[in-house]
Design an enzyme around this catalytic site. Structure first.
Site, mmCIF file in Angstrom:
data_model
loop_
_atom_site.group_PDB
_atom_site.id
_atom_site.type_symbol
_atom_site.label_atom_id
_atom_site.label_comp_id
_atom_site.label_asym_id
_atom_site.label_seq_id
_atom_site.Cartn_x
_atom_site.Cartn_y
_atom_site.Cartn_z
ATOM 1 N N GLY A 47 -29.881 -1.274 -1.758
ATOM 2 C CA GLY A 47 -30.149 -2.283 -1.010
ATOM 3 C C GLY A 47 -28.852 -2.890 -0.168
ATOM 4 O O GLY A 47 -27.794 -2.460 -0.387
ATOM 5 N N GLN A 52 -23.081 -7.656 5.063
ATOM 6 C CA GLN A 52 -22.114 -6.331 4.549
ATOM 7 C C GLN A 52 -21.850 -5.586 5.714
ATOM 8 O O GLN A 52 -21.128 -4.701 5.485
ATOM 9 C CB GLN A 52 -23.053 -5.470 3.437
ATOM 10 C CG GLN A 52 -22.697 -6.310 2.065
ATOM 11 C CD GLN A 52 -23.698 -5.444 1.128
ATOM 12 O OE1 GLN A 52 -24.986 -5.398 0.981
ATOM 13 N NE2 GLN A 52 -22.806 -5.104 0.288
ATOM 14 N N CYS A 94 -22.132 -2.449 -6.248
ATOM 15 C CA CYS A 94 -22.291 -3.151 -5.206
ATOM 16 C C CYS A 94 -21.325 -2.204 -4.105
ATOM 17 O O CYS A 94 -20.261 -1.828 -4.529
ATOM 18 C CB CYS A 94 -21.637 -4.556 -5.158
ATOM 19 S SG CYS A 94 -21.881 -5.287 -3.566
ATOM 20 N N LEU A 95 -22.219 -1.987 -2.921
ATOM 21 C CA LEU A 95 -21.500 -1.245 -1.980
ATOM 22 C C LEU A 95 -20.190 -1.842 -1.232
ATOM 23 O O LEU A 95 -19.391 -0.935 -0.803
ATOM 24 C CB LEU A 95 -22.499 -0.982 -0.648
ATOM 25 C CG LEU A 95 -23.861 -0.423 -1.256
ATOM 26 C CD1 LEU A 95 -24.728 -0.157 -0.117
ATOM 27 C CD2 LEU A 95 -23.619 1.170 -1.974
ATOM 28 N N HIS A 136 -29.620 -9.676 -6.468
ATOM 29 C CA HIS A 136 -28.109 -9.121 -5.790
ATOM 30 C C HIS A 136 -28.041 -9.483 -4.419
ATOM 31 O O HIS A 136 -27.132 -10.019 -3.929
ATOM 32 C CB HIS A 136 -27.969 -7.677 -6.097
ATOM 33 C CG HIS A 136 -26.599 -7.045 -5.487
ATOM 34 N ND1 HIS A 136 -25.696 -6.781 -6.786
ATOM 35 C CD2 HIS A 136 -25.979 -6.652 -4.421
ATOM 36 C CE1 HIS A 136 -24.818 -6.441 -6.145
ATOM 37 N NE2 HIS A 136 -24.765 -6.294 -4.618
ATOM 38 N N GLU A 137 -29.032 -9.070 -3.478
ATOM 39 C CA GLU A 137 -29.048 -9.268 -2.107
ATOM 40 C C GLU A 137 -29.048 -10.546 -1.749
ATOM 41 O O GLU A 137 -28.359 -11.106 -0.533
ATOM 42 C CB GLU A 137 -30.031 -8.263 -1.429
ATOM 43 C CG GLU A 137 -30.250 -6.956 -1.584
ATOM 44 C CD GLU A 137 -28.565 -6.162 -1.718
ATOM 45 O OE1 GLU A 137 -27.706 -6.700 -0.684
ATOM 46 O OE2 GLU A 137 -28.499 -5.266 -2.356
ATOM 47 N N HIS A 140 -25.847 -12.127 -1.887
ATOM 48 C CA HIS A 140 -24.845 -11.896 -0.808
ATOM 49 C C HIS A 140 -25.233 -12.744 0.547
ATOM 50 O O HIS A 140 -24.322 -13.176 0.914
ATOM 51 C CB HIS A 140 -25.248 -10.367 -0.171
ATOM 52 C CG HIS A 140 -24.404 -9.278 -0.933
ATOM 53 N ND1 HIS A 140 -23.078 -9.097 -0.737
ATOM 54 C CD2 HIS A 140 -24.779 -7.981 -1.572
ATOM 55 C CE1 HIS A 140 -22.698 -8.219 -1.772
ATOM 56 N NE2 HIS A 140 -23.696 -7.362 -2.021
HETATM 57 CO CO CO Z 1 -23.959 -5.692 -3.002
#
Ligand code: CO
Length: 183
Positions: A47, A52, A94-95, A136-137, A140
Site C-alpha cells: 500500500g 509518501q 513501511c516503504l 497503516h495507510e 500515514h
Molecule cells: Co508506510
C-alpha cells in the site's frame, strides 16, 4: 511514472493530509493513481499513501493479496475508521523505512468508510494483514508512522538507530528503478 518515496525524517510524512474534494481532483486522479500503483508495484509494496510521494491528499492505495486469487486493488479517498475490534501484534514494515521491520499492535478487524475512485461513498471491512494495511495507510494520512505505535522505551532505543539509517534512506530514489528496468 514511478515516483521517489519520501523517507523517515521528511516533514511531509508528519503532516496530516487535506481531505480530497472529489470534483476538484477528478481530472487529475487517473494520473495520480497510475503513479501511485506504479510506485507501489516497483518496490513490491502492499500500500501507499499520497503523502509518501509528496502529495497533500487524503488518498491511499492498497493491494489485497490472497492465496489463490488475483490481487485486488483498492483506492481509498478520505478514508476513516468506523469500527474496530480486537488487538494483534504482528511484524510490519513501511516503504518510508526501507528494510526496517517491527512488531506493531493493531486492531484485528476494522471497517473503513471512504470514497472509491469514482467518488462513490463506500465501506470495506477487513481483518488480518488487510486490516493492518488499512490502519497503516490511514495513519500515514494523519501524519503518523508505524514506529509511533511502538512502546515508549522501544521508540527511544529506535531513535538512535533511525538517526544512523536516515541519511542512507534519504539517498534512495525509487524513480531511478524505471531507468534500470528500461520501462
Ligand atoms: Co508506510
Amino acid at each position: 511514472m514511478i515516483r521517489r518515496i519520501c523517507k523517515y525524517g521528511e516533514p511531509v510524512l508528519r503532516r496530516k493530509t487535506k481531505n480530497v474534494r472529489y470534483e476538484k481532483i477528478r481530472d487529475r486522479l487517473p494520473a495520480i493513481l497510475q503513479d501511485m500503483w506504479e510506485t507501489c508495484g516497483a518496490v513490491n509494496g502492499l500500500g501507499l499513501a499520497a503523502n509518501q510521494i509528496g502529495l497533500d491528499l487524503r488518498l491511499a492505495v492498497i493491494e489485497i493479496r490472497k492465496d489463490g486469487v488475483p490481487p485486488r486493488r483498492l483506492v481509498l479517498i478520505n478514508p476513516e475508521i468506523k469500527e474496530k475490534s480486537g488487538v494483534v501484534r504482528e511484524e510490519e514494515g513501511c516503504l518510508s523505512f526501507p528494510g526496517l521491520f517491527a512488531r506493531i499492535k493493531r486492531h484485528e478487524k476494522v471497517t473503513i468508510a471512504f470514497l472509491n475512485e469514482k467518488g462513490f461513498p463506500s465501506e470495506v471491512s477487513g481483518q488480518g494483514l488487510f486490516a493492518r494495511a488499512l490502519q497503516h495507510e490511514i495513519d500515514h494520512l494523519d501524519g503518523k508512522m508505524f514506529t509511533d505505535r511502538l512502546p515508549m522505551l522501544t521508540r527511544l532505543k529506535l531513535k538512535k538507530v533511525l538517526r544512523k539509517l536516515a541519511p542512507g534512506w534519504a539517498k534512495i530514489d525509487e524513480s531511478e528503478l524505471a531507468k534500470r528496468t528500461g520501462s
